[in-house]
Write an enzyme that holds these catalytic residues in place. Structure first.
Site, mmCIF file in Angstrom:
data_model
loop_
_atom_site.group_PDB
_atom_site.id
_atom_site.type_symbol
_atom_site.label_atom_id
_atom_site.label_comp_id
_atom_site.label_asym_id
_atom_site.label_seq_id
_atom_site.Cartn_x
_atom_site.Cartn_y
_atom_site.Cartn_z
ATOM 1 N N VAL A 101 0.831 -1.200 0.000
ATOM 2 C CA VAL A 101 0.000 0.000 0.000
ATOM 3 C C VAL A 101 0.872 1.260 0.000
ATOM 4 C CG1 VAL A 101 -1.957 -1.138 1.144
ATOM 5 C CG2 VAL A 101 -0.193 -0.060 2.545
ATOM 6 N N HIS A 128 -4.313 -4.428 -2.153
ATOM 7 C CA HIS A 128 -4.738 -4.027 -0.808
ATOM 8 C C HIS A 128 -4.929 -2.517 -0.660
ATOM 9 C CE1 HIS A 128 -3.065 -8.087 0.915
ATOM 10 N NE2 HIS A 128 -4.219 -8.228 0.303
ATOM 11 N N CYS A 139 -20.676 6.406 2.622
ATOM 12 C CA CYS A 139 -21.147 6.453 1.234
ATOM 13 C C CYS A 139 -20.017 5.983 0.311
ATOM 14 C CB CYS A 139 -21.646 7.867 0.876
ATOM 15 S SG CYS A 139 -20.335 9.087 0.611
ATOM 16 N N CYS A 160 -16.166 13.135 5.335
ATOM 17 C CA CYS A 160 -16.586 13.081 3.937
ATOM 18 C C CYS A 160 -17.242 14.405 3.522
ATOM 19 C CB CYS A 160 -17.575 11.934 3.774
ATOM 20 S SG CYS A 160 -18.303 11.815 2.139
ATOM 21 N N CYS A 163 -21.181 13.354 2.581
ATOM 22 C CA CYS A 163 -22.220 12.958 3.554
ATOM 23 C C CYS A 163 -21.833 13.249 4.997
ATOM 24 C CB CYS A 163 -22.556 11.473 3.394
ATOM 25 S SG CYS A 163 -21.334 10.380 4.135
ATOM 26 N N THR A 201 7.273 -11.594 -0.278
ATOM 27 C CA THR A 201 6.039 -11.816 0.464
ATOM 28 C C THR A 201 6.124 -13.116 1.242
ATOM 29 O OG1 THR A 201 3.635 -12.147 0.368
ATOM 30 C CG2 THR A 201 4.881 -12.809 -1.593
ATOM 31 N N SER A 202 5.542 -13.111 2.447
ATOM 32 C CA SER A 202 5.496 -14.337 3.240
ATOM 33 C C SER A 202 4.471 -15.312 2.667
ATOM 34 C CB SER A 202 5.162 -14.005 4.705
ATOM 35 O OG SER A 202 3.923 -13.330 4.761
HETATM 36 C C1 BJW Z 1 12.413 -9.591 1.752
HETATM 37 C C2 BJW Z 1 13.323 -8.629 2.086
HETATM 38 C C3 BJW Z 1 14.101 -8.123 1.038
HETATM 39 C C4 BJW Z 1 12.299 -9.147 3.891
HETATM 40 N N1 BJW Z 1 13.919 -8.580 -0.205
HETATM 41 N N2 BJW Z 1 12.258 -10.042 0.512
HETATM 42 C C5 BJW Z 1 -7.471 -18.714 3.046
HETATM 43 C C6 BJW Z 1 -6.739 -19.399 4.007
HETATM 44 C C7 BJW Z 1 -6.525 -18.844 5.265
HETATM 45 C C8 BJW Z 1 -7.051 -17.598 5.605
HETATM 46 C C9 BJW Z 1 -7.773 -16.916 4.664
HETATM 47 C C10 BJW Z 1 -7.977 -17.474 3.402
HETATM 48 N N3 BJW Z 1 -8.695 -16.580 2.661
HETATM 49 C C11 BJW Z 1 -8.927 -15.476 3.415
HETATM 50 C C12 BJW Z 1 -8.391 -15.651 4.653
HETATM 51 C C13 BJW Z 1 -8.442 -14.664 5.790
HETATM 52 C C14 BJW Z 1 -7.404 -13.568 5.681
HETATM 53 C C15 BJW Z 1 -6.036 -14.229 5.659
HETATM 54 O O1 BJW Z 1 -5.411 -14.410 4.647
HETATM 55 N N4 BJW Z 1 -5.539 -14.557 6.845
HETATM 56 C C16 BJW Z 1 -4.241 -15.237 6.958
HETATM 57 C C17 BJW Z 1 -3.240 -14.294 7.627
HETATM 58 C C18 BJW Z 1 -4.417 -16.510 7.737
HETATM 59 N N5 BJW Z 1 -7.627 -12.752 4.478
HETATM 60 C C19 BJW Z 1 -8.455 -11.710 4.479
HETATM 61 O O2 BJW Z 1 -9.092 -11.393 5.468
HETATM 62 C C20 BJW Z 1 -8.607 -10.957 3.170
HETATM 63 N N6 BJW Z 1 -9.970 -10.791 2.883
HETATM 64 C C21 BJW Z 1 -10.764 -11.810 2.537
HETATM 65 O O3 BJW Z 1 -10.357 -12.925 2.336
HETATM 66 O O4 BJW Z 1 -12.081 -11.452 2.395
HETATM 67 C C22 BJW Z 1 -13.055 -12.471 2.133
HETATM 68 C C23 BJW Z 1 -14.368 -11.770 1.931
HETATM 69 C C24 BJW Z 1 -15.079 -12.027 0.777
HETATM 70 C C25 BJW Z 1 -16.321 -11.397 0.594
HETATM 71 C C26 BJW Z 1 -16.811 -10.517 1.562
HETATM 72 C C27 BJW Z 1 -16.080 -10.258 2.711
HETATM 73 C C28 BJW Z 1 -14.845 -10.908 2.901
HETATM 74 C C29 BJW Z 1 -8.044 -9.538 3.292
HETATM 75 C C30 BJW Z 1 -6.588 -9.517 3.609
HETATM 76 C C31 BJW Z 1 -6.135 -8.069 3.810
HETATM 77 C C32 BJW Z 1 -4.695 -7.982 4.281
HETATM 78 N N7 BJW Z 1 -4.437 -6.655 4.742
HETATM 79 C C33 BJW Z 1 -3.089 -6.293 5.140
HETATM 80 C C34 BJW Z 1 -3.122 -4.840 5.685
HETATM 81 C C35 BJW Z 1 -3.270 -3.854 4.514
HETATM 82 C C36 BJW Z 1 -3.401 -2.452 4.969
HETATM 83 C C37 BJW Z 1 -2.196 -1.937 5.702
HETATM 84 O O5 BJW Z 1 -1.044 -2.056 5.263
HETATM 85 O O6 BJW Z 1 -2.391 -1.400 6.771
HETATM 86 O O7 BJW Z 1 -2.196 -6.393 4.022
HETATM 87 S S1 BJW Z 1 -2.358 -7.415 6.337
HETATM 88 C C38 BJW Z 1 -0.727 -7.331 5.681
HETATM 89 O O8 BJW Z 1 -0.337 -8.635 5.155
HETATM 90 C C39 BJW Z 1 -0.816 -6.403 4.460
HETATM 91 C C40 BJW Z 1 0.061 -7.108 3.473
HETATM 92 O O9 BJW Z 1 -0.240 -6.677 2.161
HETATM 93 C C41 BJW Z 1 -0.237 -8.563 3.729
HETATM 94 C C42 BJW Z 1 0.820 -9.512 3.226
HETATM 95 O O10 BJW Z 1 2.037 -9.295 3.876
HETATM 96 P P1 BJW Z 1 3.403 -9.451 3.087
HETATM 97 O O11 BJW Z 1 3.491 -8.412 2.036
HETATM 98 O O12 BJW Z 1 3.580 -10.847 2.643
HETATM 99 O O13 BJW Z 1 4.469 -9.040 4.214
HETATM 100 P P2 BJW Z 1 5.152 -9.951 5.346
HETATM 101 O O14 BJW Z 1 5.705 -9.027 6.358
HETATM 102 O O15 BJW Z 1 4.247 -11.023 5.814
HETATM 103 O O16 BJW Z 1 6.354 -10.683 4.575
HETATM 104 C C43 BJW Z 1 7.495 -9.983 4.106
HETATM 105 C C44 BJW Z 1 8.384 -10.959 3.373
HETATM 106 O O17 BJW Z 1 9.459 -10.232 2.812
HETATM 107 C C45 BJW Z 1 8.999 -12.033 4.269
HETATM 108 O O18 BJW Z 1 8.830 -13.314 3.663
HETATM 109 C C46 BJW Z 1 10.486 -11.660 4.320
HETATM 110 O O19 BJW Z 1 11.354 -12.811 4.392
HETATM 111 C C47 BJW Z 1 10.657 -10.953 3.000
HETATM 112 N N8 BJW Z 1 11.734 -9.965 2.952
HETATM 113 N N9 BJW Z 1 13.217 -8.402 3.462
HETATM 114 C C48 BJW Z 1 12.984 -9.568 -0.408
HETATM 115 N N10 BJW Z 1 15.028 -7.174 1.294
HETATM 116 ZN ZN ZN Z 2 -19.679 9.929 2.582
#
Ligand code: BJW
Ligand code: ZN
Length: 253
Positions: A101, A128, A139, A160, A163, A201-202
């Site tokens: 983001v 995201h 709204c 907003c 609204c 990404t993890s």
């Molecule tokens: C390097 C490095 C270097 C270090 N070079 N590399 C299926 C299975 C299980 C659970 C679920 C599923 N489907 C859905 C879920 C639930 C949930 C989920 O996934 N939970 C799991 C954690 C278990 N998912 C959701 O809730 C999603 N929504 C959803 O499924 O909705 C369904 C729905 C449908 C219809 C109506 C209503 C609902 C939404 C997920 C939203 C995630 N949001 C966040 C916050 C965003 C806003 C903010 O930033 O504040 O997104 S959480 C956070 O994690 C953020 C990231 O984008 C996301 C991923 O993290 P990322 O990028 O992988 O970072 P890290 O820190 O985890 O990893 C970093 C990596 O870099 C590491 O591996 C390091 O080794 C490496 N690294 N230095 C290269 N120099």
């Molecule tokens: Zn509004």
């Protein structure tokens, strides 16, 4: 053959590429990751800050955290990893899907081409949302928003213009659906790709982490760039263990 040489061959032979990036690609720009040793989730509880329930319970606290992150990220610049990807995606049939983001891929593409991401012929899908956009809790109003946010009191929080409802960061929190159009395009790109590159990404958060799985199911080769193993590592045709800022320029030049 070493892993870099193998990965370079896979990239060189690919016709259509889908890239999934995560917080690790921005680590070398100074943006904290979520789950690492110095990750955001080590000091902050996701359920208190990154869920709709958290915002409903204490919007001031959530805004305070986002205001702090916005200020920190606004001072960060794209690194050689973002730049290598921007050059690569601008020149190839490639779709860049990011969970980030922070806006750094957009900035790198703009810096590289001197024009907007779309004009550069570069599809960038921000799954995201963006730290630098807001949307209304009451709204459909949404807009870009880079001004500092005063989160000292609830009354000072941004409202907003349409609204009067509370504005919130335009990011996707846990339990919220991703934009269906953006997610659909990511899965289309995955289905069409013959190579999937996963960087920094993890691969724990879904549905984002399902994008490379969909590409592999459709027959794509998988290359991973990450200093640490992930659930995708065992599926990869080449794994580059190390920082994206060094490895991506070596892989994509
Ligand atoms: C390097 C490095 C270097 C270090 N070079 N590399 C299926 C299975 C299980 C659970 C679920 C599923 N489907 C859905 C879920 C639930 C949930 C989920 O996934 N939970 C799991 C954690 C278990 N998912 C959701 O809730 C999603 N929504 C959803 O499924 O909705 C369904 C729905 C449908 C219809 C109506 C209503 C609902 C939404 C997920 C939203 C995630 N949001 C966040 C916050 C965003 C806003 C903010 O930033 O504040 O997104 S959480 C956070 O994690 C953020 C990231 O984008 C996301 C991923 O993290 P990322 O990028 O992988 O970072 P890290 O820190 O985890 O990893 C970093 C990596 O870099 C590491 O591996 C390091 O080794 C490496 N690294 N230095 C290269 N120099
Ligand atoms: Zn509004």
């Amino acid at each position: 053959m070493d892993a870099l040489q193998r990965a370079r061959e896979l990239v060189g032979g690919a016709r259509s590429v889908v890239v999934l990036s995560g917080a690790g690609i921005s680590a070398e720009s100074g943006v904290p990751t979520f789950r690492g040793e110095d990750g955001l989730w080590k000091s902050f509880r996701p359920e208190q800050l990154a869920t709709p329930a958290a915002f409903a319970a204490d919007p001031r606290l959530v805004w305070e955290w986002y205001a702090w992150r916005r200020e920190r990220v606004a001072a960060c610049r794209p690194n050689p990893g973002h730049e290598a990807l921007a050059r690569f995606c601008g020149a190839r049939d490639a779709t860049l899907v990011t969970q980030n983001v922070d806006g750094l891929h957009r900035l790198a593409a703009t810096d590289h081409a001197g024009k907007s991401v779309a004009e550069a012929g570069h599809e960038l899908l921000e799954l995201h949302g963006s730290l630098f956009a807001v949307r209304c809790t009451g709204c459909t109003f949404r807009r870009a928003h880079r001004d500092p946010v005063d989160a000292t009191t609830r009354d000072a929080l941004p409202r907003c213009p349409s609204c009067g409802g509370l504005l919130r960061p335009d990011v996707v929190w846990f339990g919220e659906a991703l934009d269906a159009g953006v997610l659909g395009r990511a899965f289309e790109a995955a289905a069409a790709a013959d190579l999937c590159l996963v960087v920094g990404t993890s691969a724990l958060v879904h549905p984002a982490a399902s994008v490379p799985l969909a590409a592999v199911r459709s027959g794509a080769r998988l290359v991973e760039v990450n200093p640490e193993p992930t659930p995708l590592s065992s599926l990869a045709d080449a794994v580059l263990r190390g920082p994206a800022g060094t490895l991506l320029p070596a892989l994509l030049s």
